[in-house]
Design an enzyme around this catalytic site. Structure first.
Site, PDB file in Angstrom:
ATOM      1  N   LYS A   1       0.830  -1.207   0.000  1.00  0.00           N
ATOM      2  CA  LYS A   1       0.000   0.000   0.000  1.00  0.00           C
ATOM      3  C   LYS A   1       0.863   1.255   0.000  1.00  0.00           C
ATOM      4  CE  LYS A   1      -3.729   0.170   2.578  1.00  0.00           C
ATOM      5  NZ  LYS A   1      -4.658   0.314   3.722  1.00  0.00           N
TER       6      LYS A   1
ATOM      7  N   HIS B   1      -3.263 -37.437  13.763  1.00  0.00           N
ATOM      8  CA  HIS B   1      -2.125 -38.232  14.193  1.00  0.00           C
ATOM      9  C   HIS B   1      -1.083 -37.362  14.887  1.00  0.00           C
ATOM     10  CE1 HIS B   1      -3.498 -41.815  11.959  1.00  0.00           C
ATOM     11  NE2 HIS B   1      -4.041 -40.899  11.166  1.00  0.00           N
TER      12      HIS B   1
ATOM     13  N   LYS C   1       8.162  -3.046  13.519  1.00  0.00           N
ATOM     14  CA  LYS C   1       8.796  -2.472  12.333  1.00  0.00           C
ATOM     15  C   LYS C   1       9.723  -1.321  12.713  1.00  0.00           C
ATOM     16  CE  LYS C   1       4.914  -3.422   9.182  1.00  0.00           C
ATOM     17  NZ  LYS C   1       3.884  -2.788   8.329  1.00  0.00           N
TER      18      LYS C   1
ATOM     19  N   GLU D   1      -4.659 -10.443  14.355  1.00  0.00           N
ATOM     20  CA  GLU D   1      -4.269  -9.060  14.119  1.00  0.00           C
ATOM     21  C   GLU D   1      -5.442  -8.126  14.371  1.00  0.00           C
ATOM     22  OE1 GLU D   1      -1.001  -8.015  11.161  1.00  0.00           O
ATOM     23  OE2 GLU D   1      -2.758  -7.178  10.157  1.00  0.00           O
TER      24      GLU D   1
ATOM     25  N   GLY E   1      -5.045  -4.423   5.102  1.00  0.00           N
ATOM     26  CA  GLY E   1      -4.324  -5.475   4.398  1.00  0.00           C
ATOM     27  C   GLY E   1      -4.958  -6.845   4.534  1.00  0.00           C
ATOM     28  N   ARG E   2      -5.374  -7.213   5.745  1.00  0.00           N
ATOM     29  CA  ARG E   2      -5.921  -8.562   5.959  1.00  0.00           C
ATOM     30  C   ARG E   2      -7.336  -8.712   5.406  1.00  0.00           C
ATOM     31  NH1 ARG E   2      -5.056  -5.645  10.410  1.00  0.00           N
ATOM     32  NH2 ARG E   2      -6.716  -5.185  11.911  1.00  0.00           N
TER      33      ARG E   2
ATOM     34  N   GLU F   1      10.099  -5.722   4.002  1.00  0.00           N
ATOM     35  CA  GLU F   1      10.287  -7.034   3.400  1.00  0.00           C
ATOM     36  C   GLU F   1       9.927  -7.015   1.925  1.00  0.00           C
ATOM     37  OE1 GLU F   1       9.083  -7.634   7.741  1.00  0.00           O
ATOM     38  OE2 GLU F   1       8.492  -6.362   6.057  1.00  0.00           O
TER      39      GLU F   1
END
Length: 554
Positions: free
Chosen positions: A212, A390, A518, A359, A273-274, A218
């Site tokens: 954005k 399992h 950050k 978040e 974002g999410r 990253e």
């Protein structure tokens, strides 16, 4: 436009007090007994909408519990909160923004004002821009620097710019378009970039830089490394525009990177974002499955949006799931929630829901800045069935913790092999049944005696075979994982998260904890590389910096 209401202490509401009393009365409630006593319990606690079927009968509830939870939803003003979100009010109070991911799924004729501007034409303009790009790539009209068509798409993004698109493109692999493969690059770990580029050819690869602000560390590091790889493979700066596009609100930074302005897809500050896979962040989805299927995804989400807005709370999937989460987290002491998809293509839904839920609801203050006095968001975890049976299912069945679970399973497999899917579906149902039913001491003893075991051994082994049962779960069934049903499923969980935030009075749309990491990371990096001489704020961090610098050979 003001935020729709000032939250208050939910524990002072009459409905909360009634639920507290009801919880005490439910102390010895047995789901096994409830099913035996009421042959219509399944009918009472199931509903369907938007291509999803929800069985929530295996929960520690009665019809009275449901009514008390609905009373709580009414007392916290959930109906007004839903309307406020859909109308574009500033439900993200700390940032002074609306949260309008639902607008991305609305029909072209709708109107929605944000700061006096109808945003719907812009939403559909971007959809048309996406349609044009997807068509050109699928038709072989978008060419790389050697005039060969694009065969591989690499989405460079992290968080919501990665998890949602990856989930959907993998979940809908059966709808994948031939000739184009989609890949994801998120982690700043150089190994991920190395492993990915070793499989690609620069001349036929298109990178989508999804950020954005176009400042996410990253993403920018990976984008810069991808550009260097492209140039090293024979590409040129002059042809860079054929291999890099962007989804961003920072056009200037994207252009400075080398991306043409017409190849920049916009983002809006009213989409977090999410919650952004429905926007141009979903470009890799559209490229993977085709634009018509992407629109079916939007349509399914819109159908769930309508259900969430219009269904009574007693018959409302996201509302009921959200209230059940409050019931277990605040009245039964549950601290985590398991997501258990019984479909290989849905294996990444847990990762997406981890970000979506944790978040959004990992908050310790209310919208008005006052600390909460109750637990908020749970830990979301899980994984694909039947693998988990399992492994960690043992904890679900016999551990000391109460962990509610959602089982998600399709009726039809896209890849039937013999009777595998029947066994997979049977495993899903039997696990939820075992969580609910358990095994008593008497049943364990009888089982061992039937095997001819001596009584002394029976008494020794039986305690280990007792399974408490009475562990709650929901089962969500779909006919098959199609774009429309997947859209509804993801939207359902988005709304569930919002419901819980309204009950707790928190903000589901900011993430200041993420921002702190950050900020601190910049200072740590500067000290690692020696551009910052001052010591870190604490001795542990400084000691680890010194350890790295003393042993680093790179």
């Amino acid at each position: 436009m003001a935020y729709y209401r000032t939250p208050h202490d939910v524990t002072t509401l009459p409905a909360w007090q009634a639920l507290t009393d009801h919880r005490k009365a439910m102390q010895n409630f047995s789901m096994r007994d409830a099913f035996n006593e009421d042959p219509k319990r399944f009918d009472e606690f199931t509903l369907s909408s938007s291509g999803l079927f929800l069985d929530y009968s295996k929960n520690l509830i009665t019809s009275e519990t449901r009514q008390l939870l609905v009373n709580l939803a009414n007392e916290v003003g959930l109906k007004d909160a839903i309307k406020a979100q859909y109308d574009g009010e500033l439900v993200n109070a700390s940032e002074g923004r609306p949260a309008l991911h639902t607008a991305l799924r609305r029909p072209v004729g709708d109107k929605l004002q944000v700061n006096g501007v109808n945003v719907m034409p812009e939403v559909h303009k971007v959809l048309n821009q996406m349609t044009d790009l997807v068509g050109r790539i699928h038709d072989g009209l978008w060419r790389g620097y050697t005039e060969k068509p694009i065969t591989d798409i690499v989405n460079i993004g992290i968080g919501g710019s990665f998890l949602g698109p990856e989930l959907v493109s993998e979940a809908l692999l059966s709808y994948a378009q031939k000739g184009v493969r989609c890949h994801y690059l998120a982690n700043i770990d150089g190994t991920e970039l190395h492993e990915l580029t070793s499989k690609l050819r620069a001349e036929t690869t298109l990178f989508i830089v999804s950020s954005k602000t176009f400042t996410t560390l990253e993403t920018l590091k990976n984008a810069t490394a991808a550009r260097a790889w492209y140039l090293a493979q024979g590409g040129s700066e002059a042809e860079l525009h054929r291999h890099f596009i962007a989804v961003s609100s920072n056009n200037a930074a994207a252009v400075a990177f080398g991306i043409r302005e017409e190849n920049i897809f916009p983002m809006w500050d009213w989409v977090g974002g999410r919650y952004s896979l429905w926007s141009a962040i979903g470009l890799p989805i559209a490229l993977a499955i085709g634009m018509s299927n992407f629109k079916e995804l939007l349509s399914g989400a819109y159908t769930m949006d309508q259900h969430f807005q219009n269904a009574s709370f007693e018959q409302n999937m996201p509302v009921l799931l959200g209230l059940l989460g409050v019931w277990y987290g605040n009245f039964w002491g549950a601290q985590s929630h398991a997501i258990l998809p019984y479909d290989h293509y849905l294996r990444n839904i847990t990762k997406h829901l981890q970000q979506l839920d944790m978040e959004s609801n990992g908050k310790s203050v209310r919208q008005d800045g006052v600390p909460v006095n109750i637990d908020t968001g749970p830990v979301i975890w899980g994984g694909v069935g039947a693998n988990g049976q399992h492994a960690y299912h043992q904890l679900l069945h016999q551990g000391t913790l109460l962990i509610p679970a959602d089982f998600i399973v399709p009726i039809v497999s896209f890849n039937p092999v013999s009777d595998h899917h029947q066994w997979l579906y049977a495993n899903c149902l039997s696990q939820s049944q075992a969580l609910m039913q358990g095994k008593t001491r008497a049943e364990a003893e009888a089982e061992l005696r039937a095997k001819g075991m001596p009584e002394e051994e029976v008494q020794r082994v039986a305690p280990h075979k007792v399974i408490p049962g009475n562990r709650p779960s929901n089962t969500i069934v779909v006919e098959r994982i199609s774009p429309r049903r997947l859209g509804a499923l993801v939207a359902m969980y988005e709304h569930k998260v919002f419901v819980q935030s309204v009950v707790w009075g928190t903000n589901a749309f900011d993430q200041w904890g993420v921002e702190l990491g950050k900020e601190l990371g910049k200072g740590v990096y500067s000290r690692l590389v020696g551009t910052e001489e001052s010591v870190a704020e604490d001795a542990s961090t400084q000691g680890l910096i010194n350890y790295f610098r003393g042993r680093h050979r790179g």
